[in-house]
Design an enzyme around this catalytic site. Structure first.
Site, PDB file in Angstrom:
ATOM      1  CD  GLU A   1      -3.003  -1.038   2.273  1.00  0.00           C
ATOM      2  OE1 GLU A   1      -2.935  -0.104   3.093  1.00  0.00           O
ATOM      3  OE2 GLU A   1      -3.922  -1.864   2.268  1.00  0.00           O
TER       4      GLU A   1
ATOM      5  CD  GLU B   1      -3.758  -5.762   4.034  1.00  0.00           C
ATOM      6  OE1 GLU B   1      -4.568  -4.901   4.430  1.00  0.00           O
ATOM      7  OE2 GLU B   1      -2.525  -5.611   4.091  1.00  0.00           O
TER       8      GLU B   1
HETATM    9  C1  FCB Z   1      -4.512  -1.949   5.494  1.00  0.00           C
HETATM   10  C2  FCB Z   1      -3.152  -2.325   6.008  1.00  0.00           C
HETATM   11  C3  FCB Z   1      -3.176  -3.395   7.050  1.00  0.00           C
HETATM   12  C4  FCB Z   1      -4.351  -3.253   8.000  1.00  0.00           C
HETATM   13  C5  FCB Z   1      -5.640  -3.048   7.245  1.00  0.00           C
HETATM   14  C6  FCB Z   1      -6.859  -2.921   8.112  1.00  0.00           C
HETATM   15  O1  FCB Z   1      -4.480  -0.648   4.998  1.00  0.00           O
HETATM   16  O2  FCB Z   1      -2.334  -2.793   4.952  1.00  0.00           O
HETATM   17  O3  FCB Z   1      -1.934  -3.388   7.713  1.00  0.00           O
HETATM   18  O4  FCB Z   1      -4.109  -2.290   8.925  1.00  0.00           O
HETATM   19  O5  FCB Z   1      -5.531  -1.925   6.430  1.00  0.00           O
END
Ligand code: FCB
Length: 467
Positions: A189, A373
């Site tokens: 990210e 994620e």
């Molecule tokens: C993302 C991050 C991860 C976590 C989630 C909820 O932005 O990559 O580390 O905090 O959000």
């Protein structure tokens, strides 16, 4: 929801757990080569911040600064994973999860002169060797936000030199860990590192200037691009890529101004990162939104940044409804009456499908995708030894259905990682927001498998048993 093949319990229905966590028969999720795993990140789980020669990171400094993190929480102990890693891997394996995405703490493995810190390196060697022994597919992120503080002291991501230091780090890691890593991600990210870290100051190192954000982004992407050939040379058998968070912006009305606002929102959240990677240029609209913020760059940088990727990791959480701010930007207009999580984020699975199918149209060279994620926070409590995280069960079903729809619409998606394996240090929100499919009691470090994880495990068992 009516057309949703997964349409089961609404989060608020009385018996949501009566529904098995089981996708329809024609779902791509049943394919054994669709990887299902869970993700974590070093600073969020490891603790042991000053053990075995680990140096301070920008998150140690930031979280020790009063007012930056909710309740003054820090990652000093976190889930104590540095000491409990064996039991944590056993837990992952017992849930039947097939993939594990973890990150390496740069300040644990290199000293300030760039020499390896053997004790820190050994921790990751032990961890990755064990994961391989257990047959887990390993996704390793090199940079999930814990920049060594000594590099921040020299300008951090505002200093082009940090990109070259990152290459040294990537070189060391890929030489030392080759053979135990199935997929390397350079960065997690970069939007958050650049914008939250240098643009609005909500994350470490806490600087707030949009010009800093565009410059930091350029150096982050450069670091990625410079590291790719090094990873390829040192560990040819693995996949190499990068992880981007993506945001869905929808217009508050049909007006041209609001449509434009939603477009700009997505330029700022998505195209800012994906265009340089996949088209070799920053989107010009970004500099209409933020006039005069073009970063300094050198000839050849964009070729370096747009080197081909084996995979693109996508992190998705929510959508934002926006309207024109009356000038050349956008403002959030939170919708009322929509389902939200403990973070206040709107639950909006269609956003994931729409973005993925949109990218597939926009970028003709879109690499294979892993959802690296997806998940949600809820205020989970252990009651009689159980955690009934009903909203998460519903959330995961609906987002997995969205992934399946994107696959059916032609997007090459190869796997999905739950965020997160266990509750952990949620950055500026500390320990209050619980994203895990396993509950962590921070006073005892006891792990309790939540109902969502039990249902995922049940599905994986059924899938495995298929002929
Ligand atoms: C993302 C991050 C991860 C976590 C989630 C909820 O932005 O990559 O580390 O905090 O959000």
């Amino acid at each position: 929801m009516a057309n949703d093949a997964f349409a089961v319990s609404d989060a608020r229905s009385p018996h949501p757990l009566a529904d098995p966590f089981s996708p329809p028969a024609d779902s791509a999720l049943w394919r054994k080569n669709f990887l299902l795993g869970a993700a974590t990140a070093s600073y969020q789980i490891e603790g042991a911040v000053d053990e075995d020669g680990r140096l301070p990171s920008i998150w140690d400094t930031f979280s020790a600064t009063p007012g930056k993190v909710l309740a003054g929480d820090t990652g000093a102990v976190a889930c104590d994973h540095y000491h409990r890693w064996e039991a944590d891997i056993d837990m992952l394996v017992s849930l039947g999860l097939e993939g594990y995405r973890l990150s390496i703490a740069w300040p644990r493995v290199m000293d300030a002169a760039g020499s390896p810190n053997r004790k820190g390196l050994d921790f990751y060697k032990r961890l990755l060797n064990r994961l391989k022994e257990k047959g887990i597919t390993t996704f390793v992120t090199l940079y999930h936000w814990d920049l060594p503080q000594h590099l921040e002291d020299r300008g951090g991501w505002l200093n082009r030199n940090t990109a070259y230091r990152f290459v040294d780090y990537a070189d060391l890691m890929s030489r030392e860990l080759a053979g135990t890593v199935d997929a390397w991600a350079t960065l997690n990210e970069p939007w958050c590192s650049a914008y939250l870290g240098y643009g609005n100051g909500l994350h470490a190192p806490g600087l707030a200037d949009v010009c800093f954000a565009t410059q930091a982004m350029h150096h982050l992407l450069l670091a990625h691009g410079l590291a790719m050939p090094v990873l390829r040379a040192n560990d040819p058998a693995s996949q190499k890529g990068i992880v981007a968070n993506i945001g869905r912006g929808t217009p508050n009305s049909d007006s041209a101004a609001d449509q434009r606002a939603a477009h700009l929102f997505e330029v700022q959240h998505n195209a800012w990162i994906l265009d340089p990677l996949l088209k070799g240029a920053y989107p010009q609209d970004l500099f209409e939104l933020w006039p005069g913020t073009e970063p300094l760059m050198l000839d050849g940088d964009m070729q370096t940044i747009s080197a081909s990727l084996d995979f693109l990791g996508i992190n998705y959480y929510f959508r934002t409804n926006v309207a024109s701010d009356g000038a050349h930007g956008f403002r959030d207009v939170p919708l009322e009456g929509v389902e939200r999580t403990q973070m206040g984020w709107e639950v909006y699975p269609d956003g994931l499908r729409d973005l993925l199918t949109g990218f597939n149209r926009t970028y003709r060279n879109l690499p294979p995708i892993y959802i690296t994620e997806n998940g949600m926070a809820s205020d989970d409590k252990v009651i009689d030894g159980h955690v009934d995280d009903t909203q998460r069960i519903s959330f995961l079903k609906r987002h997995l259905a969205a992934v399946d729809r994107a696959i059916k619409a032609g997007v090459d998606i190869r796997g999905y990682f739950l965020w997160s394996l266990m509750d952990n240090f949620e950055w500026a929100f500390g320990y209050e927001r619980r994203f895990g499919v396993v509950h962590v009691d921070y006073s005892t470090q006891k792990r309790t498998v939540k109902r969502s994880a039990e249902l995922v495990a049940k599905f994986l068992k059924e899938r495995k048993a298929q002929v």
